[in-house]
Design an enzyme around this catalytic site. Structure first.
Site: not given
Ligand SMILES: Cc1ncc(COP(=O)(O)O)c(C=O)c1O
Length: 300
Positions: A47
């Site tokens: 993020k």
């Molecule tokens: C550690 C982590 N991985 C993946 C994601 C998912 O990503 P996205 O918000 O771009 O779909 C998040 C979202 O908060 C996250 O905190």
């Protein structure tokens, strides 16, 4: 003093995370699995990329200026990413969280100088805090002069940040990425990667890794405990053709994935990385593609 290849400022080391070939989990099966170690971003997760792009775009077009207040709803990683970027650019940051946010995340947010507001009312039927968080963001925006809501679920700067994520993966693997497993919440990561894959006509098949209990890909809402992936409301960044396939993962499968990663590869990773392990396991049973990139996400 001029030093070659010197990074200028902490934000310049966001991205370019290592892509590591996992050597043990699939052994000699011929299935090449790579982990993108997003936990090595300075704020500790994928993020950081979205937080940086959203704030820098808003600064560039004059939507915000130093001294303004950024207000966002986040229970963890996006909040930490924004807290770091705001600290660097002299912006105030208010992070609206709920009682599920861990003590550690609250302490990190405060250490970066963020103000943390905790909502306490959840939806009586679903037990979810999202609406309460968004209501408080709206209230604060009205009360605070020169305030800005990044709205990570709708802001196009979020997926734009991840064109670069996929560019890094494709560059490291000479474009030969058969499968991509991507955890989803706002859909910023998967949408940015998908846009890059299609624009560059890569052969990559995209797997969305979502939580059982998340509604993003049409699942039924249900209580879930692992933060990071999944959403209680379908994000505006969602598009029907984002993924070729969706894999839904239970909380228990996330934990099992995390334990395998640490036991077999000595990689200590968080819940959505554990979830990411579910996809390669399934695909390796049905065929053995030569190469795959896997987008890992956060520290535990
Ligand atoms: C550690 C982590 N991985 C993946 C994601 C998912 O990503 P996205 O918000 O771009 O779909 C998040 C979202 O908060 C996250 O905190």
């Amino acid at each position: 003093m001029i030093v070659e290849n010197m990074n200028e400022g902490i934000l310049s080391v966001i991205g370019n995370t290592p892509l590591v070939k996992l050597t043990k989990i699939f052994g000699s099966s011929g299935f090449n699995l790579f982990a993108k170690l997003e936990s090595l971003n300075p704020g500790g997760s994928v993020k950081d990329r979205s937080a940086l792009r959203i704030v820098e775009d808003a600064l560039a077009i004059g939507l915000i200026r130093p001294g303004d207040t950024i207000i966002e709803s986040s229970s963890g990683n996006m909040g930490i990413g924004l807290a770091q970027v705001c600290a660097y650019y002299g912006l105030c940051f208010i992070c609206v969280v709920d009682p599920k946010t861990t003590r550690l995340n609250i302490d990190i947010l405060k250490a970066f100088g963020a103000t943390v507001e905790v909502v306490s009312t959840s939806n009586s039927q679903t037990g979810d805090f999202l609406q309460a968080r968004l209501d408080l963001v709206e209230k604060l925006r009205k009360e605070i002069d020169r305030s800005f809501w990044p709205d990570q679920y709708r802001n196009l700067a979020n997926p734009m940040a991840h064109h670069r994520t996929m560019h890094e993966i494709a560059g490291a693997l000479n474009g030969e990425v058969d499968l991509l497993f991507c955890a989803t919440s706002t859909c910023g990561t998967i949408r940015g990667c998908a846009e890059y894959i299609r624009a560059h006509r890569l052969r990559t098949r995209i797997y969305a890794v979502d939580a059982v209990g998340s509604v993003i890909f049409g699942g039924q809402f249900a209580k879930r405990l692992i933060p990071g992936h999944g959403a209680a409301v379908r994000p505006e960044l969602y598009q029907p053709d984002l993924a070729d396939e969706c894999i839904q993962v239970t909380d228990l499968q996330c934990v099992i994935g995390c334990r395998r990663l640490v036991r077999e590869e000595a990689i200590l990773a968080g819940g959505s990385s554990g979830a990411g392990m579910r996809g390669p396991r399934r695909s390796s049973r049905t065929g053995s593609p030569p190469t795959t990139g896997w987008c890992a996400s956060t520290a535990p």
